[in-house]
Write a protein that holds these residues in place. Structure first.
Motif: not given
Length: 475
Positions: A393-396, A387-390, A409-414, A429-430
């Motif tokens: 990526m969201i934060q970036i 989860k930390a990885f995604f 949206r793609d990061f949240y969906e994954r 959060e989504y």
């Protein structure tokens, strides 16, 4: 004051005697009445009320656990019902004293739902709406409660109609009213089907054709689109209708209106292009190769529609829709080595043309960054991501000068595909992202529906509570 306290304590003696007699509480526990006195002292604060309510709820929970442990199921009217009635009265006194504290009202609603006091629930909403008629979310909650908790579509309908008198241009109220009528129609259709399956005469049951066919929902749609203009709003209603399998005619009507009234809107072309992907697959396309060829043909038709849209609307928004579609289709390929050269060439050509148009210079470079990331994902498909990885990526993405909602949206969906069954915070959060300046609030209903289907265990209750607070602006 002391006499009042003493009288209230004496009124509870039969209840305590029952608890001790049946072995649910000890004598020592029954003597714990300090909070009762605190509640009725001369200076009463909101904190005192909340603390006492929580105390009584804790007693209820304890009784429930001990009943389960010793297998005792009797005397509920003398014990639990008495406590529940007292808690409702305390909530009523608190909300009378602090009328504008919406959190107190919502806490009372949550209590009524949890302990199945449906009659009291309607009274709470009625009182709350008298104080807070300016809040569309409260009207929606009340109407949904009538439909879901009390199985009263007529009461729900009346609440929506009253809500529209206060909020005649509220998209959210119209969307939920439209959804309610379709849900009611679906329920009636299922009931009729079950009766027919059981060979029971349905003549004596009431199944109004105007409701079951979706005509009443269409009336809501007509009224909504008369009051509220915009292709986005029409599409939000179309997305709701598309959830139900009996709305083909209604969907066709909405699409016809969309094309007739908003042909000069980019979202209309985006919808019409993507719609080509949903064409039915023939029975002859059962092999993997046949299906792949069919998908390729559909994607080609999608691109043709986008090209038509660009001929009419050579705008930044139109290019954004086209580029986003191409990137999405690229990302759907599970293995980058399986990509046909012609798919790669189309993507490159569209991005290059977008760049040459001078309308998407920044997006051009940002999309390449996005593209490289997804190639990385496709080459590491077997690697489990945390989860930390995604989250990172969201934060970036958020830290970029102009964050792209499609990427978020793609990061949240994954992330949800991996952790969605237990992580209620991720769903919230989504939803917050969609409610933000970059999002599309009309997507929140679909995300909420998916969360309720996917979440498991205690995370469902936590999500319901937090989502309610989010809707009413408390978090």
């Amino acid at each position: 004051m002391a006499e009042i306290v003493q009288q209230r304590i004496e009124n509870r003696i039969p209840e305590w005697e029952q608890l001790e007699r049946v072995g649910l509480f000890t004598k020592k526990e029954i003597k714990a009445t300090a909070l009762e006195y605190k509640l009725h002292r001369l200076i009463i604060s909101k904190v005192d009320f909340i603390a006492y309510i929580q105390y009584e709820i804790n007693v209820l929970e304890l009784i429930k656990k001990r009943r389960s442990r010793i297998g005792y199921t009797f005397k509920k009217e003398e014990i639990e019902f008495s406590i529940i009635s007292r808690i409702n009265n305390i909530f009523k006194r608190a909300t009378t004293k602090w009328k504008n504290d919406l959190q107190l009202w919502l806490s009372h609603v949550a209590f009524c739902k949890k302990w199945n006091t449906k009659g009291q629930l309607s009274k709470v909403f009625s009182s709350m709406l008298a104080i807070h008629p300016e809040k569309p979310a409260v009207w929606i909650m009340a109407a949904k409660s009538e439909m879901e908790d009390r199985n009263s579509p007529e009461s729900a309908r009346q609440l929506f109609l009253r809500a529209l008198r206060f909020h005649p241009e509220s998209q959210k109220v119209y969307q939920e009213y439209f959804r309610m009528e379709l849900l009611h129609a679906e329920k009636l259709r299922k009931e009729q089907k079950e009766l027919e399956k059981a060979e029971i005469d349905v003549v004596k049951y009431e199944f109004p054709l105007e409701i079951m066919s979706g005509k009443l929902a269409e009336v809501v749609y007509r009224d909504a689109t008369t009051k509220i203009q915009g292709a986005d709003f029409i599409l939000s209603l179309l997305n709701i209708a598309a959830i139900f399998d009996f709305t083909k005619e209604l969907q066709a009507t909405i699409i016809q209106d969309l094309q007739g009234k908003y042909a000069d809107h980019e979202v209309t072309w985006d919808f019409m292009a993507r719609r080509e992907l949903d064409a039915a697959v023939g029975e002859e396309l059962q092999s993997a190769k046949g299906r792949a060829s069919d998908i390729a043909r559909r994607e080609e038709r999608c691109c043709q529609v986008y090209e038509e849209g660009l001929n009419m609307l050579n705008t930044e928004a139109m290019w954004t829709c086209y580029v986003s579609f191409c990137l999405e289709r690229f990302k759907r390929k599970t293995n980058v080595h399986e990509l046909k050269e012609k798919r790669q060439e189309r993507l490159l050509a569209v991005l290059q043309r977008a760049h040459d148009s001078s309308l998407l210079k920044e997006d051009f470079y940002r999309n390449w960054v996005c593209l490289e990331f997804h190639v990385f994902l496709s080459l590491h498909e077997s690697r489990p991501f945390s989860k930390a990885f995604f989250t990172r990526m969201i934060q970036i993405e958020k830290e970029q000068e102009t964050p792209k909602m499609t990427n978020l949206r793609d990061f949240y969906e994954r992330a949800l595909s991996e952790f969605g069954s237990t992580d209620d915070d991720l769903w919230l959060e989504y939803i917050r992202e969609e409610l933000g300046p970059r999002g599309q609030p009309e997507n929140c209903g679909r995300i909420h529906w998916r969360a309720m289907k996917i979440l498991e265990g205690e995370s469902v209750e936590r999500f319901i509570t937090q989502y309610t607070l989010l809707q009413t602006g408390h978090i």
